[in-house]
Design an enzyme around this catalytic site. Structure first.
Site: not given
Ligand code: FCB
Length: 443
Positions: A170, A352
């Protein structure tokens, strides 16, 4: 008993589809005395920056408990574990390998491989060594080269233990949240900083890809980007235009250079002083082929035009998770099909996805039906995108366990495993048991 269901014949029910859980070094490890300080240590020590005034000194104490944590991961039946490496644990102040840090990760990688759990390793998940920040951090072009040097040393040390490397997690968060609005480390504020930091991060990605192609040619190498799809509040042209601008600024800015070797057109609308310093050849380095694209998705955002600013974000409508993010799974499917149309993408992994919920543990049980519902809806959304032809090959739940949630400290719980921070006891939540059942029921 909570349970996830997918339509019969879904590709997500095939054994080839990869299921995993994800964590990040600073959020779980602790073991602070065995590594160099990083920007998040400094940020946590600055009053008012982290909601509960906490830090990452102990976190989930994964530094001591990693063996039992790997047993826990194995008990979920997952195919893969996405972890990140702590740069300040692996490298000394002089830019050499810290052998104790290397051994820590080699033990983890060997334990995962011994259990047939594929290590998906992220090389940078926000814990920049503080001494690099003292030299300007991601605003300094040299940091990109320091990153490539670190990647060179660790990938040689790890040999063929790693199944997949992601260069960055990110870059939007590192650059925009860290250097433009300052709600993440290092907490710099200024419109002139965000794009410059982003360019150096993307350059770091490109330089690291060159290293990976040399040192880890058999690993699947790529990058992890987050997307918060932008929706217009109305169908008025001014609001639609403002929303497009926001999308280019927050989302396309990070993906377009990788696949199209250029920034979105809006770069020409930014004041010269806010534009990145692009050297000859940079876009070629950034735009090299990657083996996979990691996509992180949590929520969407709604925009409208504004008199002084180009766009204005509206407060998210209900339903919300415990961190205040709207639950809107439809945006996930739309995002995936839209990216697939815009760009020529390699295979996608959802690296994620998950939800913070206000969990309660009662007699050893966490009945997190709200999180179960979130996962079910988002698994369906991924499945819909696959049915519409998008090549998605894996899905990682964020997160394996509750952990240090950045500016929210320990107040927000994203785990499918509950962590009691006093006793460090782990308890699989209903959402985690259902995940295990989904994964182990495949044939
Ligand atoms: C993302 C991050 C991760 C976590 C989630 C909720 O932006 O990559 O580390 O904090 O959000």
């Amino acid at each position: 008993m909570a349970q996830y269901t997918l339509p019969q014949g879904s590709k997500m029910l095939a054994k080839q589809f990869t299921y995993g859980v994800a964590t990040a070094s600073f959020q779980i490890e602790g073991g602070v005395e065995h590594r160099l300080p990083c920007i998040w240590d400094t940020f946590c020590a600055t009053p008012g920056k982290v909601a509960d005034g906490s830090n990452g000194d102990i976190a989930c104490d994964h530094f001591s408990l990693w063996q039992q944590d790997i047993e826990l991961i194995a008990s979920l039946g997952v195919d893969a574990y996405r972890l990140s490496l702590s740069w300040p644990r692996l490298i000394t102040r002089d830019g050499e390998l810290n052998q104790a840090g290397v051994d820590f990760y080699i033990n983890i990688l060997d334990a995962l491989n011994a259990r047939n759990i594929k290590p998906y390793v992220t090389l940078y998940h926000w814990d920049l060594p503080q001494h690099h920040e003292d030299n300007g951090g991601w605003l300094n072009r040299d940091t990109a080269y320091a990153f490539a040097h670190y990647v060179d040393l660790v990938t040689k040390a790890f040999g063929d233990r790693v199944y997949s490397y992601a260069t960055l997690n990110e870059p939007f968060c590192s650059s925009y949240l860290g250097y433009e609005v300052g709600i993440h480390a290092p907490g710099k504020v200024g419109k002139e900083y965000g794009r410059k930091a982003a360019h150096h991060l993307l350059l770091a990605h490109g330089l690291a890809m060159q290293v990976l192609k040399r040192n880890a040619p058999h690993a699947k190498n790529g990058i992890v980007l987050n997307f918060t799809p932008c929706y217009s509040a109305t169908d008025k042209q001014a609001d639609i235009d403002a929303t497009h601008f926001a999308d280019d600024y927050f989302n396309q800015w990070y993906i377009k250079p990788i696949f199209d070797k250029c920034y979105p057109e809006i770069i020409n609308q930014l004041p010269q002083a806010h534009q990145p310093d692009i050297h000859d050849g940079d876009m070629e380095i950034i735009g090299q082929n990657i083996d996979f694209l990691g996509i992180n998705f949590y929520t969407r955002a709604i925009y409208r035009a504004h008199n002084e600013e180009i766009f204005e974000q509206l407060p998210p409508p209900a339903p919300l998770t415990d961190i205040g993010w709207e639950i809107y799974p439809q945006a996930f499917t739309n995002l995936l099909t839209d990216l697939d149309q815009r760009y020529t993408l390699p295979p996608i992994f959802i690296t994620e996805n998950g939800a913070a919920m206000a969990d309660v543990i009662e007699r050893g049980v966490v009945n997190d039906q709200d999180r179960v519902d979130y996962y079910q809806a988002h698994l369906n959304a991924v499945n819909d995108a696959i049915e519409q032809g998008v090549d998605i090959q894996g899905y990682f739940a964020w997160s394996l366990m509750d952990n240090f949630e950045w500016a929210e400290g320990y107040l927000k719980r994203f785990g499918i495993v509950y962590v009691d921070y006093q006793s460090q006891q782990r308890t699989i939540k209903q959402s985690g048991l259902a995940y295990r059942d989904l994964i182990t029921s495949r044939h």
